[in-house]
Design a protein around this motif. Structure first.
Motif: not given
Length: 593
Positions: A123-128, A140-147, A151-154
């Motif tokens: 999975i590659i997380p992308v913040l659009n 929103v990055e915090d939510e993705i990290i929880d999910l 790592k934040r830099e990913e």
């Protein structure tokens, strides 16, 4: 093979999947983007701004001096089309999980993510939409990290509108997503993940090769149906189809072999060689389970066969549609169709009209019920008309679902009231982050199919997101509500409903029909009944002519005689007259509020 990457894009509705796909295609110079959402090629998709079908396309990208082939599949986000997503995931090794920076993680984001994780995708997380003024990238990055626990830099910040972050995404695809694995020397095994009907070339199947090599002119067979064909043309999917001489392990492409009948191509089937077949089919492909059933009838009775042909062609392109023939007293011959949800039903109806020019009437949607009789037998009923006599029924079970609703804390009250009104039971509530809550409910599917989603959206001003999956059957106190016109039951209007709602629903249906059925020369009684018991009634008065107009003055018995004569005529008319129920009435009953 090590330079191939197969990946799909998954996200909630409206998080900008198709727009970001445009930027990727533009950056790799695959096509010139002349308008938004190039991959959404159906008129319906353009008009509504949603993706209905998955779209596969091949891109070429040079990285560190090496050329890579990237096969991208853009998927729909709506819960009704999650079957399309599950098929795309089966043909990939990785996925871009896109989250809208202004909306955050929503219900469909989570359910699509779990589907991808079950298939072990990278999975590659992308913040659009990071360019928007309302974006909240940090939260929103915090939510993705929880999910995800990444790592934040990913997490890649991007924007489908301005094109920011597109290069990082392509680099991440090459670096993080594994290349397909398979054996080129093994017998051919290719998974069919989609198919389309072309009136000139027959049926075109899209596939991904798991093992082996496929060349033009090879003799192939489809594993599950056992049918044999020649591979007249094979190739890869760009914006159009590009023929190739051979496709190797890991490639995604199409095959044209002059298949005429739609029953011969099943999505999830395996293609192999006749001379050197593989031992077993590729597994890991789930059967589709329709949630909502409705009767689809042609308006003109002679269009029945055309409707069958149209549904078969549509089924090729939309494997989640199921149908079987049925007949109704009020509407004649038609089909009982199974859909994944109400939006799916609406889209199928629109596509029948636009692509095949078929005018159809759709009956009240309902779900399937398990009916246990007093002898201990069980039968599954999709249609209230197919119910046995109430005296023979021991109990009825209806399907329940596990629903998860993600919303902000402001709307918890109204949403709970809505769910309680739909006989929901609160299982638990989890606070995700800040002021966002996930509510878990157990609810009967029958209560949701008609208008639950629309109401949820209007109560929460569009902020709540909803996702569900089936959790089995449970006994319920259900009754069959019949609508009678002049003592005759109209089978297309009968519904199965919970005992507590029956009186209210019966009364509202009668009132609605009174407005919609035109007045006749005779009186019409509209009644709602449970078994032999009438629970509501409305009367449509007859259209009358003043027959006594010519009797002015004189004895009253002359007037009486004329009125008696008129009454006799009306009575005779009522016996032979039939009541036409307009199409509007069938539709209005769906939208009873």
């Amino acid at each position: 093979m090590k330079n191939i990457r197969n990946f799909c894009i998954i996200a909630h509705i409206d998080h900008g999947k198709s727009t970001l796909a445009d930027r990727l295609l533009e950056y790799t110079q695959t096509i010139k983007v002349t308008e938004g959402q190039m991959l959404d090629d159906m008129d319906l998709e353009r008009e509504r701004g949603i993706t209905i079908k998955s779209h596969a396309i091949q891109m070429e990208y040079t990285y560190n001096g090496e050329k890579y082939i990237l096969n991208l599949i853009d998927t729909p986000g709506h819960v009704d089309f999650s079957y399309e997503v599950s098929r795309s995931i089966a043909a990939c090794e990785g996925a871009l999980l896109i989250v809208d920076a202004s909306q955050g993680v929503q219900a469909q984001t989570i359910s699509n993510l779990y589907m991808a994780l079950e298939h072990d995708l990278e999975i590659i997380p992308v913040l659009n939409k990071c360019d928007m003024a309302s974006a909240m990238p940090e939260e929103v990055e915090d939510e993705i990290i929880d999910l995800l626990g990444c790592k934040r830099e990913e997490i890649i910040r991007a924007s489908g509108k301005t094109g920011m972050g597109v290069e990082e995404i392509l680099k991440a695809v090459v670096e993080r997503i594994p290349h397909p694995v398979g054996d080129e020397d093994a017998p051919l095994q290719a998974l069919i993940f989609d198919s389309v009907f072309n009136s000139f070339r027959g049926i075109i199947a899209y596939f991904k090769i798991e093992n082996g090599v496929l060349r033009t002119g090879d003799k192939v067979k489809f594993f599950n149906t056992g049918k044999e064909y020649d591979a007249d043309e094979i190739g890869v999917l760009k914006m159009d189809m590009v023929p190739r001489k051979e496709l190797r392990t890991g490639d995604v492409g199409y095959i044209i072999s002059g298949i005429k009948t739609s029953r011969e191509v099943k999505v999830g089937d395996t293609i192999t060689h006749i001379a050197n077949p593989c031992d077993k089919a590729i597994d890991g492909f789930e059967e589709v389970k329709p949630m909502v059933f409705a009767g689809v009838y042609p308006i003109e009775a002679e269009d029945y066969e055309n409707l069958r042909a149209s549904l078969e062609k549509l089924q090729l392109n939309d494997a989640s549609l199921t149908f079987q023939p049925e007949s109704s007293l009020a509407l004649g011959f038609g089909f009982r169709c199974g859909f994944l949800g109400l939006l799916h039903m609406e889209i199928v109806q629109e596509r029948l009209d636009r692509e095949f020019d078929m005018n159809v009437i759709t009956t009240v949607p309902n779900v399937s019920y398990m009916i246990y009789d007093k002898q201990g037998g069980v039968q599954e009923v999709h249609n209230p008309g197919g119910m046995p006599d109430p005296t023979l029924i021991d109990h009825i079970e209806e399907p329940f679902i596990d629903a998860s609703i993600i919303t902000t804390t402001d709307y918890i009250g109204p949403i709970m009231t809505l769910c309680l009104g739909k006989r929901g039971e609160l299982v638990r509530q989890d606070y995700i982050s800040g002021n966002r809550v996930e509510l878990h409910y157990k609810m009967p599917l029958g209560e949701i199919v008609i208008d639950f989603y629309d109401k949820l959206k209007s109560i929460s001003k569009g902020y709540a997101s909803f996702d569900y999956h089936q959790s089995g059957f449970r006994p319920s106190k259900l009754v069959k509500l019949d609508i009678l016109l002049n003592g005759e039951s109209v089978d297309a209007l009968s519904t199965l409903t919970h005992f507590d709602n029956a009186y209210d629903l019966g009364r509202r249906m009668c009132e609605k029909l009174k407005e919609l059925i035109p007045r006749q020369q005779f009186e019409i009684a509209i009644q709602a009944a449970i078994g032999a018991k009438i629970i509501a009634r409305e009367t449509i008065k007859a259209v009358r002519k003043d027959v006594t107009a010519k009797c002015y003055g004189g004895d009253v018995s002359r007037k009486r005689k004329l009125l008696e004569k008129q009454k006799k005529g009306k009575k005779r008319m009522k016996q032979i007259g039939t009541v036409e129920v307009p199409q509007k009435a069938f539709l209005a009953v769906l939208k009873l509020d």
